[in-house]
Write a protein that holds these residues in place. Structure first.
Motif: not given
Length: 160
Positions: A66-68, A84-89, A154-159
């Motif tokens: 559920x990470x957005x 990339x998070x933009x490619x997650x659905x 693991x998730x690496x948040x954008x700077x």
């Protein structure tokens, strides 16, 4: 008749011992290789089960499902950027799903563990099992669904 039976048996046994029983796949050489003991020391038991033993986590058990947030999903074993998070659905399947990987960082393999061929997804750097690819993804993009175990990531948040 006894000689014929012996000959047939000999041919059968010789064919079983030959290269026909070996995997036809070439052994892939990954950039990062470690011993079982090293992987077990560095990974949690669930990560080891998924990444090194090609296991599957329980659906809806990963917080990454559920990470957005905006950022990059990296291999939990070697930190290679994978998605990339933009490619997650949200596929509704209970696992993090993506319609594409970061180019050349995920490789496709075939597994027959369920009795039929499935497209397995692996980290191209360490060979870690990530999940499987299916053709039921968003039709407005690639049509693919990379169904990935959250324990493999693991998730690496954008700077900011």
């Amino acid at each position: 008749m006894n000689k014929l039976f012996s000959f047939v048996l000999l041919v059968f046994l010789a064919s079983c011992a030959g290269k026909a029983q070996d995997s036809s796949k070439e052994k892939i050489k990954y950039k990062i290789t470690k011993t079982t003991a090293q992987w077990k020391k560095e990974l949690t038991s669930e990560q080891y089960y998924v990444l090194r033993q090609a296991g599957t986590e329980r659906p809806f058990s990963s917080p990454l499902n559920k990470n957005i947030n905006t950022g990059t999903y990296v291999c939990a074993a070697c930190k290679t950027p994978l998605y990339a998070s933009k490619d997650k659905f949200d596929s509704g399947t209970g696992w993090p799903s993506f319609d594409r990987a970061i180019k050349e960082n995920v490789i496709l393999d075939t597994d027959y563990k369920t009795g039929y061929a499935r497209t397995e997804l692996k980290c191209n750097t360490c060979g870690g099992h990530l999940g499987h690819s299916f053709n039921d993804g968003p039709k407005n993009t690639t049509g693919k669904r990379h169904c990935i175990n959250g324990a493999a990531l693991t998730f690496s948040p954008a700077n900011k």
